[in-house]
Scaffold this motif. Structure first.
Motif, PDB file in Angstrom:
ATOM      1  N   CYS A  28      -6.827   0.246  -3.273  1.00 48.26           N
ATOM      2  CA  CYS A  28      -6.905  -1.137  -2.604  1.00 48.26           C
ATOM      3  C   CYS A  28      -6.560  -0.490  -0.976  1.00 48.26           C
ATOM      4  O   CYS A  28      -5.943   0.319  -0.809  1.00 48.26           O
ATOM      5  N   GLY A  29      -7.289  -1.254  -0.242  1.00 51.38           N
ATOM      6  CA  GLY A  29      -7.009  -0.971   1.051  1.00 51.38           C
ATOM      7  C   GLY A  29      -5.845  -1.881   1.692  1.00 51.38           C
ATOM      8  O   GLY A  29      -4.963  -1.393   2.335  1.00 51.38           O
ATOM      9  N   GLN A  30      -5.750  -2.970   1.152  1.00 53.76           N
ATOM     10  CA  GLN A  30      -4.569  -3.903   1.424  1.00 53.76           C
ATOM     11  C   GLN A  30      -4.114  -4.710   0.108  1.00 53.76           C
ATOM     12  O   GLN A  30      -4.935  -4.985  -0.749  1.00 53.76           O
ATOM     13  N   LEU A  31      -2.998  -4.749   0.069  1.00 53.00           N
ATOM     14  CA  LEU A  31      -2.497  -5.659  -1.226  1.00 53.00           C
ATOM     15  C   LEU A  31      -1.680  -6.817  -0.705  1.00 53.00           C
ATOM     16  O   LEU A  31      -0.701  -6.717   0.112  1.00 53.00           O
ATOM     17  N   VAL A  32      -2.097  -7.772  -1.379  1.00 48.97           N
ATOM     18  CA  VAL A  32      -1.167  -9.090  -1.135  1.00 48.97           C
ATOM     19  C   VAL A  32      -0.571  -9.723  -2.612  1.00 48.97           C
ATOM     20  O   VAL A  32      -1.059  -9.814  -3.402  1.00 48.97           O
ATOM     21  N   ASN A  33       0.893  -9.733  -2.216  1.00 44.69           N
ATOM     22  CA  ASN A  33       1.613 -10.040  -3.332  1.00 44.69           C
ATOM     23  C   ASN A  33       1.922 -11.725  -3.347  1.00 44.69           C
ATOM     24  O   ASN A  33       2.676 -12.172  -2.669  1.00 44.69           O
ATOM     25  N   THR A  34       0.961 -12.183  -4.324  1.00 47.36           N
ATOM     26  CA  THR A  34       1.072 -13.792  -4.385  1.00 47.36           C
ATOM     27  C   THR A  34       1.608 -14.061  -5.901  1.00 47.36           C
ATOM     28  O   THR A  34       0.724 -14.930  -6.543  1.00 47.36           O
ATOM     29  N   ALA A  35       2.446 -13.442  -6.284  1.00 46.55           N
ATOM     30  CA  ALA A  35       2.774 -13.343  -7.949  1.00 46.55           C
ATOM     31  C   ALA A  35       3.870 -14.430  -8.113  1.00 46.55           C
ATOM     32  O   ALA A  35       4.481 -14.410  -9.188  1.00 46.55           O
ATOM     33  N   GLY A  36       4.220 -15.319  -7.193  1.00 45.56           N
ATOM     34  CA  GLY A  36       5.057 -16.434  -7.606  1.00 45.56           C
ATOM     35  C   GLY A  36       6.414 -15.858  -7.807  1.00 45.56           C
ATOM     36  O   GLY A  36       7.138 -15.054  -7.400  1.00 45.56           O
ATOM     37  N   THR A  37       6.999 -16.589  -9.106  1.00 46.13           N
ATOM     38  CA  THR A  37       8.197 -15.995  -9.542  1.00 46.13           C
ATOM     39  C   THR A  37       8.307 -14.502  -9.898  1.00 46.13           C
ATOM     40  O   THR A  37       9.450 -14.045 -10.191  1.00 46.13           O
ATOM     41  N   ARG A  38       7.210 -13.903 -10.200  1.00 43.35           N
ATOM     42  CA  ARG A  38       7.234 -12.317 -10.451  1.00 43.35           C
ATOM     43  C   ARG A  38       6.946 -11.576  -9.044  1.00 43.35           C
ATOM     44  O   ARG A  38       6.895 -10.656  -9.206  1.00 43.35           O
ATOM     45  N   GLY A  39       7.136 -12.317  -8.122  1.00 48.12           N
ATOM     46  CA  GLY A  39       6.756 -11.646  -6.687  1.00 48.12           C
ATOM     47  C   GLY A  39       7.984 -10.513  -6.401  1.00 48.12           C
ATOM     48  O   GLY A  39       7.434  -9.350  -5.906  1.00 48.12           O
ATOM     49  N   THR A  40       9.104 -10.714  -6.708  1.00 47.71           N
ATOM     50  CA  THR A  40       9.981  -9.870  -6.462  1.00 47.71           C
ATOM     51  C   THR A  40       9.717  -8.507  -7.605  1.00 47.71           C
ATOM     52  O   THR A  40      10.054  -7.299  -7.175  1.00 47.71           O
ATOM     53  N   LEU A  41       9.507  -8.758  -8.641  1.00 46.25           N
ATOM     54  CA  LEU A  41       9.142  -7.676  -9.379  1.00 46.25           C
ATOM     55  C   LEU A  41       8.011  -6.623  -9.005  1.00 46.25           C
ATOM     56  O   LEU A  41       8.040  -5.370  -9.100  1.00 46.25           O
TER      57      LEU A  41
END
Length: 397
Positions: free
Chosen positions: A208-221
């Motif tokens: 991946c060139g860029q990673l976007v963390n939109t994992a909601g309640t699993r975002g911290t994980l």
């Protein structure tokens, strides 16, 4: 499900409303020409915060940027079918523009509403302050005992179909070439100050060139997989749908008692709940409904505030989660200060659905241009976490 390629310019982890909004705004940006992959662990979305929310939008925030963010959200929702139309399919979102009604029960609460009102009006929000007499005239179903002031959103606030919003973003993005796979990211590889790939539960390693963390309640994980951390934790919130023997007459908005307990119409029924003030951090897979909270707090408070609610029957209930930012109840948005190609969109604290259009647009601008171009969302950046400098939002429900 296998990804079609081994590497993408942008990998979005989490395909519910914020992830799909980001994919949509990237795909519709004529200046972005890269490849996009969205990885979502459950295509049913049945336990996503999107599906389990109270599906509402308001302009009544304490923070001016949040007011502007939701104003764009309303603008987008009003023209939703045009924005996400695919061929002749123009889905409807069912926006009920009935407003929010915040109630104050003492001098302190009145001061908060007046201060917030000044902020909201400075942003052009159509919000009215109502004294006790005015509240009685406009909302005859209210018990006015103990109330000092109300704040009502005349336009731009209400509720809508949350799943329709998410699916509209998703379908339009896919029609424009965004790839979605049903899988789960289980590890993230870094090379110094850059994320280089993710590995999924099915065994794929995807660059991946860029990673976007939109994992909601699993975002911290997800952040921890990259050796990063954010002050965000899952907080459980239970919602209850009730039948009322005597329906309320006239216009009924989403009404928030001074205690934080709230209700709104839900078809011929009423949806009730309160913000997650009692429950500490929970397992993101814990969806047990807190029935004791309804019996001990929600129903007694609302039966006192709205006499018709003395005779109600629960017909449905569910529990969902806030990705709760313990620093200041605001989203952490944008790149990590050291790992520049890891972008956060985490910690919405219950506001993610209504903020998804503006946040998706903002992330697409960061990825495409390296800066915000429409609404400056930089105060939400990760820098404030490093500095332990809260950017506070007080109006959390």
């Amino acid at each position: 499900m296998q990804a079609a390629k081994t590497s993408y310019d942008v990998v979005i982890v989490g395909g519910a409303v914020v992830g799909s909004a980001t994919a949509f705004f990237l795909a519709t940006n004529p200046d972005f020409r890269g490849s996009i992959l969205v990885i979502e662990r459950d295509w049913s979305y049945a336990r996503s915060a999107t599906a389990l929310s109270s599906s509402s939008i308001r302009h009544q925030f304490s923070n001016a940027i949040n007011v502007k963010v939701s104003q764009f959200g309303t603008e987008f929702i009003r023209a939703f079918n045009r924005h996400v139309a695919v061929d002749d399919d123009t889905p409807e979102i069912g926006f009920h523009e009935n407003g929010y009604l915040f109630l104050a029960g003492d001098d302190r609460g009145q001061e908060v509403l007046e201060r917030n009102h000044a902020t909201q009006k400075s942003c052009g929000a159509d919000v009215t302050l109502l004294d006790s007499d005015a509240l009685g005239r406009r909302f005859p179903w209210l018990n006015l005992e103990g109330l000092t002031l109300g704040s009502y959103g005349e336009r731009g606030e209400g509720w809508f179909d949350s799943s329709a919003l998410m699916q509209g973003f998703r379908k339009k993005a896919r029609s424009l070439g965004v790839e979605y796979i049903e899988d789960e990211v289980v590890s993230i590889e870094r090379d110094g100050e850059r994320v280089v790939s993710v590995t999924t539960r099915s065994g794929q390693t995807i660059g991946c060139g860029q990673l976007v963390n939109t994992a909601g309640t699993r975002g911290t994980l997800v952040a921890r997989m990259a050796g990063l951390d954010i002050p965000v934790e899952p907080r459980r919130r239970s919602l209850f749908v009730v039948d009322c023997r005597t329906p309320l007459e006239g216009k009924v908005g989403l009404t928030i008692d001074p205690t934080g307990v709230f209700f709104r119409p839900e078809g011929k029924f009423y949806l009730m709940g309160t913000y997650p003030k009692h429950d500490p951090e929970v397992d993101p897979d814990d969806f047990d409904v807190m029935h004791d909270e309804f019996e001990a707090e929600i129903w007694p408070i609302l039966a006192q505030r709205v006499p018709a609610f003395e005779a109600i029957k629960v017909v449905n209930s569910w529990a969902g989660h806030y990705d709760y930012c313990t620093l200041d109840h605001n989203v952490i948005l944008g790149p990590h200060t050291d790992v520049k190609n890891f972008l956060f969109a985490n910690g919405f604290s219950g506001h993610g659905l209504q903020q998804s259009p503006a946040m998706g647009r903002g992330l697409s601008e960061l990825i495409t241009y390296g800066a915000f171009r429409t609404l400056d969302l930089s105060p939400f950046g990760y820098e404030r976490v490093v500095a332990n400098r809260p950017f506070l939002e007080n109006a959390v429900i």
